[in-house]
Design an enzyme around this catalytic site. Structure first.
Site, PDB file in Angstrom:
ATOM      1  NE  ARG A 114     -14.106  -2.332  -4.466  1.00 51.64           N
ATOM      2  CZ  ARG A 114     -14.696  -1.600  -5.400  1.00 51.64           C
ATOM      3  NH1 ARG A 114     -15.599  -0.742  -5.077  1.00 51.64           N
ATOM      4  NH2 ARG A 114     -14.371  -1.730  -6.673  1.00 51.64           N
ATOM      5  CB  THR A 115      -7.424  -3.497  -2.836  1.00 53.21           C
ATOM      6  OG1 THR A 115      -8.531  -4.365  -2.996  1.00 53.21           O
ATOM      7  CG2 THR A 115      -6.384  -4.159  -1.961  1.00 53.21           C
TER       8      THR A 115
ATOM      9  CE  LYS B 194      11.345   2.364 -18.245  1.00 53.50           C
ATOM     10  NZ  LYS B 194      12.164   3.057 -17.243  1.00 53.50           N
TER      11      LYS B 194
ATOM     12  NE  ARG C 169      -5.810  -6.150  -6.558  1.00 51.00           N
ATOM     13  CZ  ARG C 169      -7.092  -5.844  -6.409  1.00 51.00           C
ATOM     14  NH1 ARG C 169      -7.752  -5.289  -7.405  1.00 51.00           N
ATOM     15  NH2 ARG C 169      -7.712  -6.080  -5.276  1.00 51.00           N
TER      16      ARG C 169
HETATM   17  N1   CP Z   1     -12.650  -5.831  -3.542  1.00 47.96           N
HETATM   18  C1   CP Z   1     -11.635  -5.445  -4.338  1.00 47.96           C
HETATM   19  O1   CP Z   1     -10.569  -6.061  -4.372  1.00 47.96           O
HETATM   20  O2   CP Z   1     -11.914  -4.345  -5.097  1.00 47.96           O
HETATM   21  P1   CP Z   1     -10.859  -3.625  -6.043  1.00 47.96           P
HETATM   22  O3   CP Z   1     -10.561  -4.574  -7.188  1.00 47.96           O
HETATM   23  O4   CP Z   1     -11.543  -2.351  -6.485  1.00 47.96           O
HETATM   24  O5   CP Z   1      -9.628  -3.369  -5.249  1.00 47.96           O
END
Ligand code: CP
Length: 304
Positions: A51-52, A80, A101
């Site tokens: 999603r994100t 690396k 992320r």
């Molecule tokens: N809600 C959410 O963060 O989903 P993902 O881990 O698929 O990005």
């Protein structure tokens, strides 16, 4: 230049403006189709995501911009040994804005300190997930009409759940919010959050049985027990199916209660609940695109 690390980085008034913009984007999509012409978003994902990452990519594409990035740390030079500080210095040469992320708490913050472009925390370990919180707040505002005065149940992994920690932080700013924390003993909400609620005199209770509190909830925020945050398999297996929201439990809830979930789900919501009009989690994923479009425009200084 502004980054987004924590939902509290925006004031309540700024969030209102962001949500108004997201609502306008939803209604008038063609008006924004070229708003980011010539701009580039970098998605740097050191942890899995559907999603994100894809909603950010969809958001930038719908705004007329382009996307570069990686979806797996092993396909980047992190494999690396490159640091996030060095990576963001380089990404700053290639893109205008970055969504990152990382499994380590604080890694996007470290990146933001060396960055020449806005950095968005797209989830850092068990810490925060501010764009999920923006999505959650927009969903509540759109489907309920306001953000204050709700009794919200948060159920599942309240210890490691970054979406939970972010959402609690954001909701304490809305008057009349009451929290009901529903978790097994091992996955209780962290002490620092309980201390913060006590300091602010925000009402909360902690319970184990979901059934007992269903009738009093305006909102139920279900979460997955996250296998990737456990140190041993045995604990995960013991706790993974602790809660299963099914049609029988939904019978206990108010007719207007909304069920939210950041997704992905595993077993914690039975698929039979998906057809219940109170199940809002797929609409929530859709709102995630509009709010990320609004966020990109805002951080790039393109929001009017
Ligand atoms: N809600 C959410 O963060 O989903 P993902 O881990 O698929 O990005």
């Amino acid at each position: 230049m502004r980054h987004l690390m924590n939902p509290l980085d925006f004031s309540v008034e700024e969030l209102d403006k962001l949500f108004d913009l997201a609502a306008d984007i939803e209604k008038n999509q063609s008006k924004y189709a070229h708003a980011c012409d010539g701009k580039i978003l970098a998605t740097c994902f050191y942890e899995p995501s559907t999603r994100t990452r894809l909603s950010f990519e969809s958001a930038m594409t719908r705004l007329g911009g382009r996307v570069i990035g990686f979806a797996d740390a092993n396909s980047s030079s992190a494999a690396k040994g490159e640091s996030v500080s060095d990576t963001i210095r380089v990404i700053s040469c290639y893109a205008d804005i970055c969504a990152m992320r990382h499994p380590k708490e604080g890694a996007p913050m470290v990146a933001s300190e060396k960055s020449r472009i806005p950095v968005i925390n797209a989830g850092d370990g068990g810490h925060y997930h501010p764009t999920q919180t923006l999505t959650d707040l927009l969903t509540i505002r759109n489907l309920k009409g306001h953000l204050d005065g709700f009794t919200i149940g948060l159920c599942g992994d309240l210890k490691f759940g970054r979406t939970v920690h972010s959402l609690i932080n954001a909701l304490v700013r809305y008057p009349g919010t009451k929290f009901v924390f529903i978790s097994p003993e091992e996955l209780r909400v962290p002490d620092y959050i309980i201390e913060m609620l006590k300091d602010k005199n925000i009402p909360y209770e902690e319970v184990i049985r979901l059934e007992n509190v269903m009738p009093k909830l305006d909102l139920l925020y279900m979460t997955r027990v996250q296998k990737e945050r456990f140190f041993n398999e045995e604990d995960y297996v013991r706790l993974k199916d602790f809660y299963v929201l099914d049609a029988a439990k939904m019978e206990l809830a108010d007719k207007d209660m909304l069920v939210l979930h950041p997704l992905p789900r595993v077993n914690e919501i039975s698929v039979e609940v998906d057809d219940d009009p109170r199940a809002a989690y797929f609409r929530q994923a859709q709102y995630g695109v509009y709010v990320r479009m609004a966020l990109i425009l805002t951080l790039l200084g393109l929001a009017s």
